[in-house]
Scaffold this active site. Structure first.
Site, mmCIF file in Angstrom:
data_model
loop_
_atom_site.group_PDB
_atom_site.id
_atom_site.type_symbol
_atom_site.label_atom_id
_atom_site.label_comp_id
_atom_site.label_asym_id
_atom_site.label_seq_id
_atom_site.Cartn_x
_atom_site.Cartn_y
_atom_site.Cartn_z
ATOM 1 C CE1 TYR A 99 49.967 60.546 36.390
ATOM 2 C CE2 TYR A 99 51.691 58.988 37.007
ATOM 3 C CZ TYR A 99 50.866 60.055 37.324
ATOM 4 O OH TYR A 99 50.940 60.615 38.574
ATOM 5 C CB CYS A 102 51.685 54.382 33.409
ATOM 6 S SG CYS A 102 51.719 53.129 34.686
ATOM 7 C CG PHE A 104 53.248 48.956 36.036
ATOM 8 C CD1 PHE A 104 53.693 47.673 35.795
ATOM 9 C CD2 PHE A 104 54.163 49.906 36.452
ATOM 10 C CE1 PHE A 104 55.021 47.326 35.986
ATOM 11 C CE2 PHE A 104 55.494 49.575 36.644
ATOM 12 C CZ PHE A 104 55.932 48.279 36.415
ATOM 13 C CB CYS A 105 48.335 52.690 33.124
ATOM 14 S SG CYS A 105 48.670 53.676 34.604
#
Length: 321
Positions: A99, A102, A104-105
């Site tokens: 996403y 996001c 963490f992405c």
């Protein structure tokens, strides 16, 4: 009429965080979670579905902002960035399922960018998740490296680091390990209460989320207005859960704590960033040009480090799919 009802349902969801009425094939709760990066891996129960030791918001590379962040010259940026290379690790195909917002992405993206590893991005529809139906793992980030699946941002980064540096056994220094854990256990928890602190800030955040996420027109409308209202109230619960009384003070405190950890060094890693530097940078990228991020730079000492990180990470290694 369906759209109006959807927004109303999301409003009621904000108060009760429940219900199973569906909007465009998804529950309002699930739409709020998806729109707020609720399906990122390793998030906490509300920030969302924490799995293990912790795992995004990401903007494309922002320019260095005013308010304390000094410009990082191109020559210095190139010098810092030139030492990293994917020469020892040259996969044929790297695809990040993500996403856009996001955090963490964005940790993974920061690592890939810094190490000049070309990668494609597959934006996952948060409602249908059809892009990852092939996987038994239903959260993001997922990284496919020549058809090998990797999951969990910290694990992904550890595995990639080992492949880039096969001669290293890769044991984090205690300092690096401590601050990587701090990102997952503390820093991410102060973001949500800040980006959804007021109705206008919540709307600003969802305007970005829905502009970059893989939403249909109707989902975008419901998520932007209904989701902003819902997360404004949810952020109050997050403050209580994490014992935050003043959201901005918590954000500024985290920023100052990080600068103190540098102990006068350019980066925690010394003259070049280490994995902790990349983790902090990746997590903060999504808020950098939101109101909360701008005020963070204006009211703390983090701006100069952030500017150095922009230069060190360099241009995005993302390629067209």
């Amino acid at each position: 009429m369906r759209r109006v009802n959807g927004i109303a349902l999301l409003g009621r969801t904000a108060a009760g965080i429940g219900g199973a009425t569906r909007v465009s094939g998804a529950t309002p709760q699930r739409l709020v979670q998806a729109a707020t990066i609720g399906l990122c891996s390793n998030s906490n129960p509300l920030w969302f579905n924490r799995q293990s030791s912790g795992d995004r918001f990401g903007l494309s590379k922002p320019s260095v902002a005013a308010g304390g962040a000094k410009c990082f010259s191109t020559s210095v940026a190139q010098e810092v960035h030139s030492h990293v290379s994917a020469d020892k690790f040259a996969p044929n195909d790297v695809v990040l399922y993500q996403y856009e917002a996001c955090p963490f992405c964005n940790k993974v993206r920061a690592f890939l960018d810094y190490n000049n590893i070309p990668y494609k991005v597959m934006e996952v529809n948060p409602m249908s998740k059809k892009e990852i139906k092939w996987s038994d793992y239903k959260k993001v980030p997922i990284l496919k490296v020549d058809d090998e699946q990797m999951v969990d941002s910290s694990d992904i980064i550890d595995k990639l680091f080992q492949r880039i540096n096969p001669e290293n056994s890769f044991v984090d220094s205690e300092e690096e390990k401590k601050w990587r854990q701090w990102v997952d256990d503390h820093l991410v928890h102060v973001l949500s209460p800040n980006i959804y602190r007021t109705p206008s800030e919540a709307l600003e955040s969802f305007d970005y989320i829905t502009s970059h996420g893989n939403f249909s027109l109707s989902e975008r409308l419901v998520a932007k207005y209904g989701g902003a209202a819902a997360m404004y109230f949810v952020s109050k619960k997050l403050k209580k859960r994490h014992n935050i009384t003043d959201a901005r003070a918590a954000l500024y405190g985290a920023a100052e704590t990080w600068v103190d950890a540098l102990k006068g060094r350019q980066f925690l890693g010394g003259s070049t960033p280490n994995l902790a530097d990349l983790a902090v940078f990746g997590v903060l990228r999504p808020i950098r040009h939101l109101k909360s991020g701008k005020e963070m730079v204006e009211n703390t000492r983090i701006g100069e480090w952030y500017s150095r990180m922009e230069g060190a990470v360099g241009e995005s290694a993302r390629v067209n799919a």
